[in-house]
Each structure stands twice: as structure tokens, then as C-alpha cells.
Design a protein around this motif. Structure first.
Motif, PDB file in Angstrom:
ATOM      1  N   HIS A 204       0.948  -1.325   0.214  1.00 35.83           N
ATOM      2  CA  HIS A 204       0.296  -0.120  -0.075  1.00 35.83           C
ATOM      3  C   HIS A 204       0.758   1.086   0.169  1.00 35.83           C
ATOM      4  CE1 HIS A 204      -3.655   2.730   0.712  1.00 35.83           C
ATOM      5  NE2 HIS A 204      -2.851   2.966   1.842  1.00 35.83           N
ATOM      6  N   ILE A 205       1.629   1.742   0.956  1.00 35.12           N
ATOM      7  CA  ILE A 205       2.380   2.243   1.069  1.00 35.12           C
ATOM      8  C   ILE A 205       3.563   2.573   0.199  1.00 35.12           C
ATOM      9  CG2 ILE A 205       1.934   3.674   3.367  1.00 35.12           C
ATOM     10  CD1 ILE A 205       3.877   2.290   4.496  1.00 35.12           C
ATOM     11  N   HIS A 206       4.074   1.699  -0.628  1.00 38.81           N
ATOM     12  CA  HIS A 206       5.380   1.730  -1.349  1.00 38.81           C
ATOM     13  C   HIS A 206       6.311   2.138  -0.381  1.00 38.81           C
ATOM     14  CE1 HIS A 206       2.963   2.745  -5.365  1.00 38.81           C
ATOM     15  NE2 HIS A 206       2.820   2.065  -4.132  1.00 38.81           N
ATOM     16  N   HIS A 207       6.805   1.771   0.832  1.00 33.84           N
ATOM     17  CA  HIS A 207       7.730   1.786   1.507  1.00 33.84           C
ATOM     18  C   HIS A 207       8.238   0.154   2.148  1.00 33.84           C
ATOM     19  CE1 HIS A 207      11.009   3.638   4.067  1.00 33.84           C
ATOM     20  NE2 HIS A 207      10.305   2.685   4.878  1.00 33.84           N
ATOM     21  N   ALA A 208       9.301  -0.130   1.568  1.00 35.80           N
ATOM     22  CA  ALA A 208       9.523  -1.209   2.148  1.00 35.80           C
ATOM     23  C   ALA A 208      10.034  -2.125   3.140  1.00 35.80           C
ATOM     24  CB  ALA A 208      10.365  -2.272   1.231  1.00 35.80           C
ATOM     25  N   GLU A 209       9.791  -2.816   4.051  1.00 41.20           N
ATOM     26  CA  GLU A 209      10.479  -2.763   6.029  1.00 41.20           C
ATOM     27  C   GLU A 209      10.398  -4.076   5.886  1.00 41.20           C
ATOM     28  OE1 GLU A 209      11.347   0.892   8.770  1.00 41.20           O
ATOM     29  OE2 GLU A 209      10.031   0.724   7.355  1.00 41.20           O
ATOM     30  N   ILE A 210      10.888  -4.725   6.976  1.00 38.72           N
ATOM     31  CA  ILE A 210      11.008  -5.845   8.035  1.00 38.72           C
ATOM     32  C   ILE A 210      11.440  -5.550   9.142  1.00 38.72           C
ATOM     33  CG2 ILE A 210      11.512  -7.343   8.696  1.00 38.72           C
ATOM     34  CD1 ILE A 210      12.112  -9.105   5.726  1.00 38.72           C
ATOM     35  N   LYS A 211      10.430  -5.388  10.024  1.00 44.69           N
ATOM     36  CA  LYS A 211      10.574  -4.260  11.195  1.00 44.69           C
ATOM     37  C   LYS A 211       9.623  -4.620  12.758  1.00 44.69           C
ATOM     38  CE  LYS A 211       9.429   0.466  11.139  1.00 44.69           C
ATOM     39  NZ  LYS A 211       9.462   1.333  10.744  1.00 44.69           N
ATOM     40  N   ASP A 212      10.638  -5.029  13.434  1.00 45.44           N
ATOM     41  CA  ASP A 212      10.051  -5.540  14.910  1.00 45.44           C
ATOM     42  C   ASP A 212       9.437  -4.545  15.438  1.00 45.44           C
ATOM     43  OD1 ASP A 212       9.346  -6.374  17.500  1.00 45.44           O
ATOM     44  OD2 ASP A 212      10.238  -8.430  17.344  1.00 45.44           O
ATOM     45  N   ILE A 213       8.065  -4.179  15.998  1.00 42.82           N
ATOM     46  CA  ILE A 213       7.466  -3.806  16.349  1.00 42.82           C
ATOM     47  C   ILE A 213       6.408  -4.222  17.641  1.00 42.82           C
ATOM     48  CG2 ILE A 213       5.868  -1.257  16.861  1.00 42.82           C
ATOM     49  CD1 ILE A 213       5.763  -1.199  13.906  1.00 42.82           C
ATOM     50  N   GLU A 214       7.415  -3.989  19.036  1.00 43.84           N
ATOM     51  CA  GLU A 214       6.741  -4.593  20.418  1.00 43.84           C
ATOM     52  C   GLU A 214       6.398  -5.892  20.116  1.00 43.84           C
ATOM     53  OE1 GLU A 214       3.436  -2.037  21.109  1.00 43.84           O
ATOM     54  OE2 GLU A 214       5.070   0.009  21.635  1.00 43.84           O
ATOM     55  N   GLY A 215       7.629  -6.839  19.824  1.00 41.84           N
ATOM     56  CA  GLY A 215       7.367  -8.442  19.383  1.00 41.84           C
ATOM     57  C   GLY A 215       6.499  -8.472  18.284  1.00 41.84           C
ATOM     58  N   PHE A 216       6.014  -7.698  17.232  1.00 38.52           N
ATOM     59  CA  PHE A 216       5.187  -8.268  16.517  1.00 38.52           C
ATOM     60  C   PHE A 216       6.310  -7.513  15.156  1.00 38.52           C
ATOM     61  CE2 PHE A 216       2.110  -6.682  13.343  1.00 38.52           C
ATOM     62  CZ  PHE A 216       0.689  -7.617  14.156  1.00 38.52           C
ATOM     63  N   LEU A 217       5.982  -8.523  14.307  1.00 43.13           N
ATOM     64  CA  LEU A 217       6.622  -8.441  13.255  1.00 43.13           C
ATOM     65  C   LEU A 217       6.121  -7.606  11.700  1.00 43.13           C
ATOM     66  CD1 LEU A 217       9.828  -8.708  12.560  1.00 43.13           C
ATOM     67  CD2 LEU A 217       8.946 -10.952  10.857  1.00 43.13           C
ATOM     68  N   TYR A 218       6.394  -6.116  11.514  1.00 43.03           N
ATOM     69  CA  TYR A 218       5.728  -5.541  10.406  1.00 43.03           C
ATOM     70  C   TYR A 218       6.399  -5.867   9.322  1.00 43.03           C
ATOM     71  CZ  TYR A 218       4.912  -1.387   7.024  1.00 43.03           C
ATOM     72  OH  TYR A 218       4.523  -0.592   6.284  1.00 43.03           O
ATOM     73  N   VAL A 219       5.629  -5.991   8.170  1.00 41.31           N
ATOM     74  CA  VAL A 219       5.960  -6.138   6.797  1.00 41.31           C
ATOM     75  C   VAL A 219       5.738  -5.824   5.837  1.00 41.31           C
ATOM     76  CG1 VAL A 219       7.232  -7.993   5.571  1.00 41.31           C
ATOM     77  CG2 VAL A 219       7.257  -8.935   8.037  1.00 41.31           C
ATOM     78  N   ASN A 220       6.428  -4.970   5.048  1.00 39.40           N
ATOM     79  CA  ASN A 220       6.063  -3.875   3.579  1.00 39.40           C
ATOM     80  C   ASN A 220       6.862  -4.546   2.568  1.00 39.40           C
ATOM     81  OD1 ASN A 220       5.349  -2.186   1.473  1.00 39.40           O
ATOM     82  ND2 ASN A 220       4.091  -1.456   3.901  1.00 39.40           N
ATOM     83  N   THR A 221       5.701  -5.333   1.797  1.00 39.87           N
ATOM     84  CA  THR A 221       5.943  -5.789  -0.007  1.00 39.87           C
ATOM     85  C   THR A 221       7.041  -4.785  -0.469  1.00 39.87           C
ATOM     86  OG1 THR A 221       4.437  -5.341  -0.805  1.00 39.87           O
ATOM     87  CG2 THR A 221       5.300  -7.283   0.724  1.00 39.87           C
ATOM     88  N   GLY A 222       6.475  -4.044  -0.034  1.00 40.73           N
ATOM     89  CA  GLY A 222       7.032  -1.822  -0.843  1.00 40.73           C
ATOM     90  C   GLY A 222       6.509  -1.673  -2.344  1.00 40.73           C
ATOM     91  N   ASP A 223       7.370  -1.977  -3.589  1.00 42.25           N
ATOM     92  CA  ASP A 223       6.153  -2.315  -4.736  1.00 42.25           C
ATOM     93  C   ASP A 223       6.658  -2.592  -6.406  1.00 42.25           C
ATOM     94  OD1 ASP A 223       7.873   0.899  -6.396  1.00 42.25           O
ATOM     95  OD2 ASP A 223       7.704   1.136  -4.323  1.00 42.25           O
ATOM     96  N   PHE A 224       6.924  -2.345  -7.110  1.00 41.69           N
ATOM     97  CA  PHE A 224       7.888  -2.294  -8.429  1.00 41.69           C
ATOM     98  C   PHE A 224       6.768  -0.894  -9.305  1.00 41.69           C
ATOM     99  CE2 PHE A 224       8.509  -6.434  -7.861  1.00 41.69           C
ATOM    100  CZ  PHE A 224       9.595  -6.780  -8.637  1.00 41.69           C
ATOM    101  N   VAL A 225       7.224  -0.229  -8.611  1.00 42.26           N
ATOM    102  CA  VAL A 225       6.734   1.008  -9.421  1.00 42.26           C
ATOM    103  C   VAL A 225       8.427   1.957  -9.229  1.00 42.26           C
ATOM    104  CG1 VAL A 225       6.026   3.033  -8.931  1.00 42.26           C
ATOM    105  CG2 VAL A 225       4.768   1.262  -9.368  1.00 42.26           C
TER     106      VAL A 225
END
Length: 264
Positions: A204-225
Motif C-alpha cells: 500500500h504505502i510503497h515503502h518496503a520494510e521488515i521491522k519488529d514493533i513491540e514483538g510484532f513483525l511488520y513486513v511491507n513488500t514495497g512496490d514495483f513502481v
């Protein structure tokens, strides 16, 4: 380059049918990477763009054919629609050409970690409650991408190979945009961390990231744009964020081996 085979691949925000889509790089990625399961995490076909202008070059059609071919040859493909292809959500649980449509899905990794897979616009207050503002922002974003295409052509002509995204540069220079991305991540985590999953995989937000936030894993795929990024699950179950460049792959976040093992 040989073909890499993974347990799972997640890609999102391809925006096929718009001038934003980097179809040549996407095709190269699909050619050199296979998986048992492939998630298409929303904004795959850009119906917003197509409603304004019919744009469907040959390589966009080739992308669709390549994905369908993977499905025919045994790749389990799950299509989770986003806001730019939200009309596909009307076909939840339908199967088209061996591709399953799902509004969301739970993916369990080889390590037994459970992830909610969702596009993510459901957790974007602007997309949900100020649709006109989201579309206005999309127009401005389109202009940045068009300018970036011109700059990319000039850089290639000059022999400059390093990756540069004008839209990404502007994002991180505008404090309100940075705050929006931070709020988006926090909203998803706060909403889902008590829902019986170990993390979320979204786009959705076109910002790829793998981040642990308070023991919960937030993973964003990014984009092909802009960034041409994807999330891969290796055969042992750990996740990795990669940026794809034609004929070569650059690892930009190696991530989740430690965070995944830390999740209780």
C-alpha cells in the motif's frame, strides 16, 4: 542468472495498466524467481489509472501471462486486492485461471509463525475516510513517477546505474509524509497485535520494510513502481526483503531470522 526457488514470495503495488509500472524489471524478477506459493498483495492492476486513460502495452500483457503460466505450472497464487483494484474484492474466494482471490489470508511460515496477509489500505484513514484526498495524492504521486521515469532514462544514457527514486526522496523530505507512514505502521500493529498472529505482511504505502514493533513483525513488500522490492520466505522459513535490478539482485534487508525467533 539461475532461477532461485523459494518457499513463498510476496509482491505488491505492481500498478499494471499505468505508466508507473516497471514491467521490464517485474518480468525479469518473475523469470528468475520461483516459489511454491506467490502472494499478489494488492494494487496489481491499476483500475484507477485505467479509468482515466487506457494504457496496456505489450509487456503488461506479458506480465499477466507470466503469472498465469506460473499458476498453471503448480505455483499456488493468492491474489489479495488493494484499493486500486478494489472491485476484485467482490470475488472473494473465487478462483480465476488457477489464481485464488482472497480479501486477506493467514500464511504460516516453515518456522510456524502466522502472518496476516492484507494489502493495508484498510488501516489507512485517508484511504478509508477521505477518498477524494487519496485520489488527489495519487495524481501528485503519478507526476513524481513520470518525472522519475525521465530522470531514469537520462541516468541510463549517462551510464549511471545506481538506483534513485525521486518519489522516495520527496517522501523522506516531507515531514507529514514521514509521519503518515509511521502512523500507518503503528495503526496496523496496534490493531492486529492481539489478534492471534505473529505479524502482518502488507503493501500500500510503497515503502518496503521488515521491522519488529513491540514483538510484532511488520513486513511491507514495497512496490514495483519505485523500488522494485519483494519479500521472500526461504525454505527454512526466514524472511528477507530484496530489491530487484535486472539481471542482479541486491539484498537490502536481511531481517527476520532474529525477530521471528523472538516473537512469543
Amino acid at each position: 542468472m539461475t532461477t532461485s526457488i523459494y518457499r513463498t514470495i510476496w509482491i505488491s503495488d505492481l500498478h499494471i495498466g499505468s505508466t508507473q509500472c516497471q514491467a521490464d524489471t517485474l518480468l525479469d524478477f518473475l523469470k528468475h524467481n520461483d516459489s511454491d506459493k506467490l502472494y499478489l498483495v494488492g494494487d496489481i492492476i491499476d483500475f484507477w489509472a485505467l479509468s482515466k486513460k487506457m494504457y496496456w502495452p505489450r509487456d503488461h500483457n506479458t506480465v499477466i501471462q507470466k503469472i498465469l503460466r506460473k499458476a498453471r505450472h503448480g505455483t499456488q497464487i493468492i491474489y489479495v486486492p488493494g484499493n486500486h483494484d478494489e472491485n476484485v474484492r467482490d470475488y472473494d474466494e473465487y478462483v480465476f485461471g488457477d489464481i485464488v482471490i482472497k480479501k486477506s489470508d493467514i500464511h504460516t511460515t516453515k518456522q510456524g509463525k502466522r502472518f496476516l496477509v492484507v494489502h493495508g489500505d484498510e488501516y489507512d484513514t485517508i484511504a478509508q475516510h477521505h477518498r477524494w484526498m487519496a485520489k488527489l495524492g495519487a495524481v501528485g504521486y503519478d507526476w513524481l513517477i513520470e518525472i522519475n521515469r525521465i530522470l531514469r532514462t537520462i541516468r541510463r544514457f549517462l551510464g549511471v546505474q545506481s538506483h534513485f527514486s525521486l518519489a522516495a526522496f520527496v517522501k523522506f523530505k516531507v515531514k507529514n509524509v514521514v509521519k503518515f507512514m509511521s502512523d500507518y505502521e503503528e495503526t496496523i500493529v496496534k490493531t492486529l497485535k492481539h489478534e492471534g498472529v505473529d505479524g502482518v505482511i502488507c503493501g500500500h504505502i510503497h515503502h518496503a520494510e521488515i521491522k519488529d514493533i513491540e514483538g510484532f513483525l511488520y513486513v511491507n513488500t514495497g512496490d514495483f513502481v519505485e523500488s522494485c522490492t519483494a519479500i521472500i520466505e526461504h525454505q527454512d522459513g526466514h524472511l528477507e526483503l530484496i530489491r530487484w535490478q535486472k539481471q542482479e539482485v541486491e539484498t537490502i534487508a536481511h531481517s527476520s531470522q532474529a525477530p521471528l525467533s523472538d516473537i512469543s
